[in-house]
Design an enzyme around this catalytic site. Structure first.
Site, PDB file in Angstrom:
ATOM      1  CB  VAL A 297      16.822 -15.326  74.676  1.00  0.00           C
ATOM      2  CG1 VAL A 297      16.434 -16.791  74.563  1.00  0.00           C
ATOM      3  CG2 VAL A 297      16.602 -14.807  76.092  1.00  0.00           C
ATOM      4  CE  LYS A 298      24.160 -17.876  69.287  1.00  0.00           C
ATOM      5  NZ  LYS A 298      25.474 -18.486  69.519  1.00  0.00           N
ATOM      6  CB  ILE A 299      15.486 -18.486  69.644  1.00  0.00           C
ATOM      7  CG1 ILE A 299      15.186 -18.097  71.086  1.00  0.00           C
ATOM      8  CG2 ILE A 299      14.414 -19.387  69.054  1.00  0.00           C
ATOM      9  CD1 ILE A 299      13.795 -17.596  71.337  1.00  0.00           C
TER      10      ILE A 299
END
Ligand code: G3P
Length: 216
Positions: free
Chosen positions: A82-84
């Site tokens: 997950v890219k945050i």
């Protein structure tokens, strides 16, 4: 150093994967917007095609929304990361999701301490954007050197993923510095195998072979 493709274009991902040189893929909303079709389906397809980590980005700005979106992405496939984006809300979401063993790539890193904060919050990767710094006359690769130095000082296990790569020299410098991962556009990936002297050499060998191949 691991090679990732920074794209959502399936034919390019497939070709690099078949070469056996593709360790992962990074996507973002801008890259997904360049492709046809439903973006989540596209990420699902990419995650099936490549065994390594596939980054998929959240698009909400508050921690609660990021966590919700992150859980949805993580459910899609076991290799989704997950890219945050870096922010205080992002750090809260990284903390919550990493505690649930969800892998996080903290993106839009432009300073070394941002990288350290993301690592301390629990990100498994950080993505400093070197090209966008070069664009505003700040040497992007100096940021990579500084993050590597800090991570080495404190034995930080977070991987440094060099992003916003624009040309082969970024990849060369990243490898010389010991960065863990370079994510690059398809054109850069292809150019890494090329050298004009290689082409001239092949041409010369073939021409010389033509001269002798029918000799009795
Ligand atoms: O991985 C981040 C990357 O997609 C950003 O690249 O060229 O838009 O700065 P660029």
């Amino acid at each position: 150093m691991k090679f990732f493709l920074d794209t959502a274009h399936v034919p390019h991902i497939r070709e690099a994967a078949e070469l056996g040189l593709l360790d992962g893929v990074t996507t973002n909303p801008s890259l997904l917007s360049k492709e046809e079709g439903e973006p989540r389906e596209l990420v699902r397809e990419i995650a099936k095609l490549v065994e390594g980590p596939i980054s998929a980005e959240v698009v909400t700005l508050d921690a609660e929304g990021m966590v919700r979106e992150g859980l949805e992405w993580a459910k899609m496939a076991s290799n989704i990361v997950v890219k945050i984006p870096m922010s205080i809300e992002g750090l809260k979401a990284i903390r919550t999701l990493s505690k649930q063993d969800i892998k996080i790539n903290c993106t839009l890193i432009f300073s070394p301490i941002q990288a350290l904060m993301a690592a301390k919050a629990g990100a498994s990767m950080v993505s400093p954007f070197v090209g966008r710094l070069d664009d505003i006359q700040i040497p992007g690769m100096e940021l990579i050197q500084q993050i590597l130095e800090i991570f080495a000082n404190y034995e930080v296990g977070t991987e440094l993923l060099v992003a916003s790569i624009r040309h082969p020299l970024h990849v060369l410098e990243a490898a010389r510095m010991g960065a863990d991962i370079a994510t690059m556009p398809w054109a850069v990936f292809q150019s890494l195998a090329k050298h004009p002297l290689t082409d001239i050499g092949i041409e010369r060998f073939l021409a010389d072979w033509e001269k002798v191949k029918n000799r009795p």
